[in-house]
Design an enzyme around this catalytic site. Structure first.
Site, PDB file in Angstrom:
ATOM      1  CB  THR A  70      -0.995   0.030   1.214  1.00  0.00           C
ATOM      2  OG1 THR A  70      -1.764  -1.310   1.081  1.00  0.00           O
ATOM      3  CG2 THR A  70      -1.857   1.282   1.392  1.00  0.00           C
ATOM      4  CG  ASN A 159      -5.942  -7.737  -6.041  1.00  0.00           C
ATOM      5  OD1 ASN A 159      -6.110  -6.947  -6.926  1.00  0.00           O
ATOM      6  ND2 ASN A 159      -7.013  -7.575  -5.110  1.00  0.00           N
ATOM      7  CD  GLN A 187      -2.220 -11.087  -5.208  1.00  0.00           C
ATOM      8  OE1 GLN A 187      -1.613 -12.100  -5.384  1.00  0.00           O
ATOM      9  NE2 GLN A 187      -2.427 -10.461  -4.338  1.00  0.00           N
ATOM     10  CB  CYS A 331      -7.503  -4.790   1.143  1.00  0.00           C
ATOM     11  SG  CYS A 331      -6.158  -5.850   0.862  1.00  0.00           S
TER      12      CYS A 331
HETATM   13  N1  PLP Z   1      -1.670  -4.488  -4.423  1.00  0.00           N
HETATM   14  C1  PLP Z   1      -2.218  -5.691  -4.682  1.00  0.00           C
HETATM   15  C2  PLP Z   1      -2.413  -6.300  -6.095  1.00  0.00           C
HETATM   16  C3  PLP Z   1      -2.658  -6.506  -3.633  1.00  0.00           C
HETATM   17  O1  PLP Z   1      -3.279  -7.736  -3.751  1.00  0.00           O
HETATM   18  C4  PLP Z   1      -2.541  -5.958  -2.190  1.00  0.00           C
HETATM   19  C5  PLP Z   1      -2.987  -6.728  -1.403  1.00  0.00           C
HETATM   20  O2  PLP Z   1      -3.997  -7.670  -1.318  1.00  0.00           O
HETATM   21  C6  PLP Z   1      -1.910  -4.692  -2.321  1.00  0.00           C
HETATM   22  C7  PLP Z   1      -1.670  -3.760  -3.352  1.00  0.00           C
HETATM   23  C8  PLP Z   1      -1.784  -4.316  -0.767  1.00  0.00           C
HETATM   24  O3  PLP Z   1      -1.126  -4.941   0.021  1.00  0.00           O
HETATM   25  P1  PLP Z   1      -0.771  -4.475   1.471  1.00  0.00           P
HETATM   26  O4  PLP Z   1      -2.129  -4.788   2.280  1.00  0.00           O
HETATM   27  O5  PLP Z   1       0.057  -5.573   1.723  1.00  0.00           O
HETATM   28  O6  PLP Z   1      -0.234  -3.005   1.822  1.00  0.00           O
END
Ligand code: PLP
Length: 392
Positions: A70, A159, A187, A331
């Site tokens: 993120t 994702n 991903q 998320c």
């Molecule tokens: N981008 C993608 C494609 C994701 O699948 C995720 C988490 O599911 C994120 C960003 C965000 O990851 P994080 O929650 O580890 O910051």
């Protein structure tokens, strides 16, 4: 328990745990301290940076450590757009901040950052169309680039559906027109061959490739300036302040090395397991649909709409059977929301609200897939019985 939610997170691999332990014990120093304890911790950070750079065929200075995907996506999108914009700092919210191109099927880490630039900082955004298969429209991308386009942000693999975007063509279009390209590689890393030389910036998260949570990095091509999104010390070459997560970073580099070692073989092992699961799903639920381009999809991901059974009911039924799956993006903090990705692909509401994502990983076995499929068959019988009871 049958864990089929590897796109949400993965278990820590032994290599990562072993690499972390010294920094959770004897090597506890602050890597910015100049004394011996600090130097020990600094060596951990430097080694991890060198290893990641080597694995990506990048330069160590092109790796910026962050707290995860993120933050990496926010830094990539906000930091690059702002540094390219004539207005500079976001406080100067001029109507001519510039133009950005993205699409609505991105993870919220990118989507919400781009929406913020559109809503609050005067950027104009072109949201590219996504086909019913989940692939962006390349002609529209080429036609949308303007002299004031500051940034294109398109994820490498989705994702929720596992759909893989044509990054080589996207890169060529951006390069020919001199526009910066950021991609969310979260991903794809460890599942696909990654070529960071195609992009200007790329976001990674360790916990998606068997590393620890709360750690990630942004690849940023040399020579590009980026505006930090946080303010504090001069860490990470003044691009990301804050004392580094030394154990996390060490674990992430070890996990990256481990996951890449036999990524090809793993892809070939997982794809038939995923396809076998789909075969059994389609048999148990004749109305079920597979979502996302089957020819351009991560080998581990199956997104299926159980038409007539909403996602929440199916997730609970699976959970009672000991099967961990997801309705798309985890998320959303425990809540089940209709997938913005599937709606953006133009799927009918009925398909979007009955979608379940199964994602396989290193520990998934053929027995687990058979057991999960048996569980789905039991659920199919129960839902059919329930429907007949209601109708009777
Ligand atoms: N981008 C993608 C494609 C994701 O699948 C995720 C988490 O599911 C994120 C960003 C965000 O990851 P994080 O929650 O580890 O910051």
């Amino acid at each position: 328990m049958i864990y089929l939610d590897y796109n949400a997170t993965t278990p820590l691999c032994d290599a990562a745990r072993d690499a972390m332990l010294p920094f959770l014990g004897p090597y506890f120093g602050n890597p910015s301290s100049v004394h011996a304890a600090g130097r020990e911790a600094r060596a951990g950070i430097d080694d991890a940076r060198d290893k990641l750079a080597e694995l990506l065929h990048a330069k160590p200075s092109e790796i910026i450590f962050t707290s995860g995907a993120t933050e990496s996506c926010n830094l990539g999108v906000l930091g690059l757009a702002r540094s390219q914009s004539a207005g500079g700092l976001p406080a100067v919210a001029s109507a001519k901040a510039g133009h950005i191109i993205s699409n609505k099927a991105e993870h919220h880490a990118v989507l919400s950052a781009v929406e913020h630039l559109e809503d609050r900082e005067g950027f104009e955004v072109t949201w590219l169309n996504v086909s019913e298969n989940g692939i962006i429209d390349l002609d529209q991308l080429a036609d949308s680039i303007r002299p004031d386009t500051k940034l294109v942000s398109i994820m490498t693999a989705n994702n929720e559906t596992g759909v893989i975007q044509p990054m080589r063509e996207i890169s060529r279009i951006c390069r020919e027109r001199g526009v910066l390209l950021h991609t969310d590689i979260v991903q794809a890393f460890g599942k696909l061959e990654i070529d960071v030389s195609l992009v200007d910036a790329g976001s990674f998260a360790a916990h998606k490739f068997y590393g620890p949570k709360g750690t990630g990095f942004l690849f940023l091509r040399s020579g590009l300036s980026i505006q930090p999104i946080m303010f504090g010390g001069a860490h990470e070459n003044q691009r990301r302040p804050g004392t580094e997560n030394v154990a996390g970073v060490a674990g992430m580099a070890a996990a990256a090395e481990w996951v890449l070692r036999d990524a090809d073989a793993e892809r070939q092992r997982e794809a038939p397991l995923r396809d076998e699961l789909w075969k059994r799903v389609a048999k148990a639920f004749p109305a079920a649909e597979q979502n996302g381009d089957p020819a351009h999809r991560l080998a581990n991901t199956l997104n299926t709409s159980f038409i007539g059974v909403d996602s929440e009911t199916m997730l609970m039924a699976l959970d009672l059977e000991g099967v961990c799956a997801s309705s798309g993006s985890a998320c959303m903090v425990g809540s089940v929301r209709v997938s913005h990705v599937l709606l953006d692909m133009g799927l009918p509401m009925e398909s979007a609200r009955s979608a379940i994502r199964f994602s396989l990983g290193r520990r998934t076995t053929a027995e687990e897939i058979a057991d999960a499929a048996d569980a789905l068959e039991r659920i199919a019988t129960r839902t059919k019985d329930a429907r007949e009871y209601v109708l009777a």
